[in-house]
Write an enzyme that holds these catalytic residues in place. Structure first.
Site, PDB file in Angstrom:
ATOM      1  N   SER A  43       0.868  -1.265  -0.121  1.00 19.99           N
ATOM      2  CA  SER A  43      -0.035   0.167  -0.047  1.00 19.99           C
ATOM      3  C   SER A  43       0.926   1.281   0.037  1.00 19.99           C
ATOM      4  CB  SER A  43      -0.993  -0.027   1.148  1.00 19.99           C
ATOM      5  OG  SER A  43      -1.793   0.691   1.094  1.00 19.99           O
ATOM      6  N   ASP A  56      -9.701  -5.711  -4.734  1.00 21.21           N
ATOM      7  CA  ASP A  56      -9.124  -4.798  -3.942  1.00 21.21           C
ATOM      8  C   ASP A  56     -10.116  -3.714  -3.940  1.00 21.21           C
ATOM      9  OD1 ASP A  56      -7.640  -2.651  -2.961  1.00 21.21           O
ATOM     10  OD2 ASP A  56      -5.872  -3.682  -3.276  1.00 21.21           O
ATOM     11  N   HIS A  93      -7.178  -5.848  -0.469  1.00 20.85           N
ATOM     12  CA  HIS A  93      -6.175  -5.067  -0.347  1.00 20.85           C
ATOM     13  C   HIS A  93      -4.949  -5.635   0.635  1.00 20.85           C
ATOM     14  CE1 HIS A  93      -3.963  -1.342  -1.146  1.00 20.85           C
ATOM     15  NE2 HIS A  93      -3.817  -0.856   0.173  1.00 20.85           N
TER      16      HIS A  93
END
Length: 347
Positions: free
Chosen positions: A172, A299, A327
């Site tokens: 991320s 996601d 995610h």
């Protein structure tokens, strides 16, 4: 050097399988209720993970493209019976050390499944707590730059032996942290893996990656209800923190309940300054290291369309896709993630 986490289930442990390489907490210190909840949830999650040996029926594909002569196509499938495995040939790999860098709000704790599997394969994973994350007690409002935030990672790289290299894996917004490290320590890094991550261009902010789905930076800073004002409401926001329902919907829509429970008692506020900072990346440094991108197809935080745009605008040396992952594939598809990381290590 910052806090680092490694997991060796058969040795000294907290709960049922966690070994922390950070400084041990004195027995005389009183544990806060939040830390107790975190440890209980982590112990339960590790126990359940160790008891479960099922191999997910997910598919991961490495996709090549015509944009770079270095990119090529291979396809590898994970079967639910576990009979097909990636051959593990580690004798001639450039490095066996993987440094796992968490994303916004997370800490080294989120990699507990990945650490266990990589160690079992014969690799040497290390997970770091970035500033104000995990067991680092720095207040999020004190983090005023990406350099501040990534300092534990930079210290770790700085302390490596002269001829020692590592593979960086950034999740991320951890993608910005490893991009910063690539620019400043390219000779210490053999490869970089962006796991549904902010793989930014020169002059781009990590926030810009999310802007199409969230809002402009100006609108976001004015209207977002999950912003934190560490210096008072009359000053610019200093951080953000999603509530439990937002976390579940954005990050954990495919993750096991035990891991969602672990995350909701362990996640911390995210400092805004690092994700609002423009990165300066050069071909000589950042561009000299091989890069790989892992896409997650279920996601909701960083949509597959945005991930496709990232690899199209900034082509890596290889792209993988994990079907059925949210995610956080280290929770929702840990076996598939492990298989891909093993393959990248052997390239």
């Amino acid at each position: 050097m910052g806090n680092a986490l490694s997991c060796k289930p058969k040795k000294d442990s907290i709960g049922n399988g966690l070994v922390s390489r950070s400084k041990r907490i004195s027995k005389s210190q009183r544990m806060s209720e939040e830390e107790l909840l975190h440890r209980q949830a982590l112990a339960m999650a590790i126990q359940q993970h160790q008891l479960s040996q099922r191999f997910e029926g997910s598919m991961s594909r490495r996709i090549g493209g015509s944009t770079s002569s270095r990119r090529h196509t291979t396809i590898s499938d994970s079967f639910s019976n576990g009979k097909q495995q990636v051959p593990i040939l580690l004798d001639n790999v450039e490095t066996k050390k993987l440094v796992l860098v968490h994303g916004e709000g997370f800490g080294a704790w989120c990699w507990y499944k990945t650490i266990s599997m990589l160690e079992e394969a014969g690799l040497h994973p290390v997970a770091v707590d970035l500033t104000a994350s995990g067991i680092d007690n720095t207040d999020a409002k004190a983090v005023t730059s990406l350099e501040d935030y990534a300092k534990p990672l930079l210290n770790y790289l700085d302390n490596l032996q002269e001829d020692e290299k590592v593979i960086l894996v950034g999740h991320s917004c951890g993608g910005a942290s490893i991009s910063y490290a690539l620019e400043h320590y390219p000779i210490k890094i053999a490869k970089a893996v962006f796991l549904t991550a902010t793989m930014v261009l020169d002059g781009q902010r990590p926030f810009d990656i999310f802007a199409e789905e969230l809002a402009s930076a100006e609108a976001f800073m004015q209207e977002a209800q999950f912003l934190l004002y560490g210096n008072g409401r009359d000053k610019p926001p200093t951080g953000l923190m999603f509530d439990k329902q937002q976390l579940k919907g954005l990050y954990f829509n495919q993750s096991p309940l035990k891991d969602i429970a672990l995350a909701t008692v362990s996640m911390k506020p995210t400092s805004l300054a690092p994700i609002m900072e423009k990165l300066h990346l050069t071909k000589e440094n950042y561009g000299s290291v091989r890069k790989y991108y892992i896409q997650t197809l279920e996601d909701r935080m960083l949509s597959p369309d945005i991930q496709e745009k990232l690899v199209r605008e900034n082509p890596p040396d290889g792209v993988y896709k994990i079907k059925g992952s949210d995610h956080c594939p280290f929770f929702s598809k840990p076996q598939s993630l492990n298989k891909i990381l093993l393959e990248i290590t052997q390239i």
